[in-house]
Write a protein that holds these residues in place. Sequence first.
Motif, short mmCIF file in Angstrom:
data_model
loop_
_atom_site.label_atom_id
_atom_site.label_comp_id
_atom_site.label_asym_id
_atom_site.label_seq_id
_atom_site.Cartn_x
_atom_site.Cartn_y
_atom_site.Cartn_z
N MET A 154 29.02 0.65 24.22
CA MET A 154 30.35 0.85 24.66
C MET A 154 30.82 2.21 24.27
SD MET A 154 33.77 -1.41 23.59
CE MET A 154 35.34 -1.01 24.37
N PHE A 204 34.17 4.26 23.90
CA PHE A 204 35.67 3.95 23.79
C PHE A 204 36.34 4.92 24.58
CE2 PHE A 204 36.00 0.56 20.32
CZ PHE A 204 34.75 0.58 20.34
N SER A 220 38.83 6.46 23.54
CA SER A 220 39.23 7.76 22.54
C SER A 220 37.82 8.21 22.04
CB SER A 220 39.97 7.25 21.64
OG SER A 220 39.31 6.58 20.82
N ALA A 238 36.09 7.66 19.76
CA ALA A 238 35.93 6.87 18.74
C ALA A 238 34.57 7.26 17.94
CB ALA A 238 35.82 5.28 18.68
N LEU A 239 34.37 8.46 17.84
CA LEU A 239 33.38 9.24 16.85
C LEU A 239 33.75 9.09 15.58
CD1 LEU A 239 32.23 12.33 19.09
CD2 LEU A 239 31.79 9.92 19.21
N LEU A 240 32.67 8.70 14.66
CA LEU A 240 33.01 8.71 13.31
C LEU A 240 33.06 10.18 12.54
CD1 LEU A 240 31.89 5.82 13.60
CD2 LEU A 240 31.25 6.09 11.28
N ASP A 241 34.34 10.56 12.43
CA ASP A 241 34.54 11.94 12.11
C ASP A 241 34.06 12.42 10.73
OD1 ASP A 241 36.61 10.72 10.52
OD2 ASP A 241 38.18 11.19 11.86
N SER A 242 33.24 11.58 9.77
CA SER A 242 32.55 12.18 8.83
C SER A 242 31.27 12.43 9.21
CB SER A 242 32.75 11.04 7.58
OG SER A 242 32.13 9.88 8.19
N ARG A 261 25.97 7.86 22.49
CA ARG A 261 25.97 6.86 21.36
C ARG A 261 25.77 5.59 21.85
NH1 ARG A 261 30.78 6.50 17.22
NH2 ARG A 261 31.66 5.64 18.87
#
Lengths: 251, 259
Positions: A86, A88, A90, A92-96, A154
């Motif tokens: 999927m 997203f 936005s 929705a990447l993991l910013d960490s 991703r």
Amino acid sequence: MADALIQIENLKKRFNSLQVLDGVNLDIMRGQSIVIIGQSGCGKSVLLKHLIRLLDPDEGRVLFDDEDISELSSRQLIEMRRRFGMLFQSAALLDSLTVEENVGLGLKESRMHTEGQIKQIVAQKLEMVGLTGVGRKRSAELSGGMRKRVGLARAIANSPEVLLYDEPTTGLDPIKADMIDDLIVELNSRLNVTSVAVTHDMKSAFKIADRIVMLHGGKIEFDGSPAEVRATDNEVVQQFISGSSVGPIKM
Amino acid sequence: MELGFYALGRHGIRIITKVGGIFVLWGRFIASLRHIHHSPGLISEQLYVLGVKSLPLIIIISIFVGAVSAWQAAYQFKFIGAPLRYLGQAVGKAVVMELAPVLSALVIAGRVGAGITAELGSMKVTEQIDALESMGINPVRYLVMPRMIACLFMVPLLVLFANFIAIVGGLVVSVIGVEVSSETFLFGFRDSFKLADLINGLVKAGMFGFIIGLIGCYEGFNAEGGAQGVGRATTTSVVISSVLILVFNFIFAVILFRM
Ligand SMILES: Nc1ncnc2c1ncn2[C@@H]1O[C@H](COP(=O)(O)OP(=O)(O)OP(=O)(O)O)[C@@H](O)[C@H]1O
Ligand SMILES: [Mg+2]
């Protein structure tokens, strides 16, 4: 309906007093490339999220491979989601995490690949979306269009059977957008991926879709091939694809 | 009036939903422990972020906790005419049994609990948690379990440090400010020290760590409504865990110290 991979039956969802989905019925065939269009806020992203049970319907159900996804055990749900990718709206990447870690996350956590394999797959997917040399960056350092493409890399990282794209080309320049459209078409034709894309970009919709569905007033307003969309006398669809502020769709 | 009942009812339902949700998260945390051996990297990262990085703060507050308890005890002793050679006993008991565990836990709720809620809350409102789920990753295992483990282990460890530092703080104040010799102070401390007190304090600390982690994660996972919602969740998280820490501390005392 012999080969429907996903069946959406009478799906209803409301948020507080807002009835967003009001009885959506849609069968998605294996290998099909569906584009969902509809005005901003009509519930396209909400519909997409129901397909992998990120949201639960108030009424109705979603079947994947003839199984009601609300009846899957948590183990089965995880297995099912791994067959999906999927993107997203936005990103929705993991910013960490870095770009590479984001793209490789699903592969790493499913523990079915060695580190070397993951590295190779990640590099390959990043190249497919036209991003090389940014692997070490954190997602906060990327532009909006780059984030979108990392999100796309991703989504396709684990070579899923079904891809859900929420506005894959918004925020991209026309050339990159066209490249992403080509990629989507290629995934569909070469790898027989089933895809559901939400987009406002009619040029891209006509390019990638073999079926276009319009969501309006919480229901499917129109369902047909790109040629049928062009030829339709449905005023709602006409107004939408011509992008006119005059017509039956009120603001 | 009817409106009042209606509001009361809605409030009641909200509280019940919240309590239920917290227990559900607890259950999911326990279930995720099956996969603990797959997450050493995530856990060690949290042990570092939540534990090691809290150490400087714990050191500073503990010095002053020890210092003020020595000062106050001396003042009270003078007032009631008790001999100052019992200062070590008084400070030692108070620090090990109550002050170090409770005050450290409150400060950790402010630092670590708020941090957990803010981080998970912003992941929630930016769909990062949805993204994890979409990849077939259980967010409880990936996010909650490492943080809970870190809280469960690191809070007692930090309290152990806090005990030590606070006694040193008390000692310094006794020697410099109250003119009780370090021998007298330490003799008093050793004389009254019971291993059981220390262990009870650490068990309490573990319980506080559990509260901080669980409430922190729950509030983060249920944040909604953008940056403002995350801010609200963070405040709620610190308030609820602080209150629970004090309430459970009292319950613990009543159970343990029957008169
Ligand atoms: N979690 C939520 N809580 C409350 N309301 C929501 C939530 N998610 C979506 N909505 C509401 O549902 C409606 C549909 O939202 P959705 O994101 O699906 O729109 P969309 O069709 O994707 O629009 P866009 O093209 O602008 O992305 C909106 O009115 C939105 O306010
Ligand atoms: Mg949307």
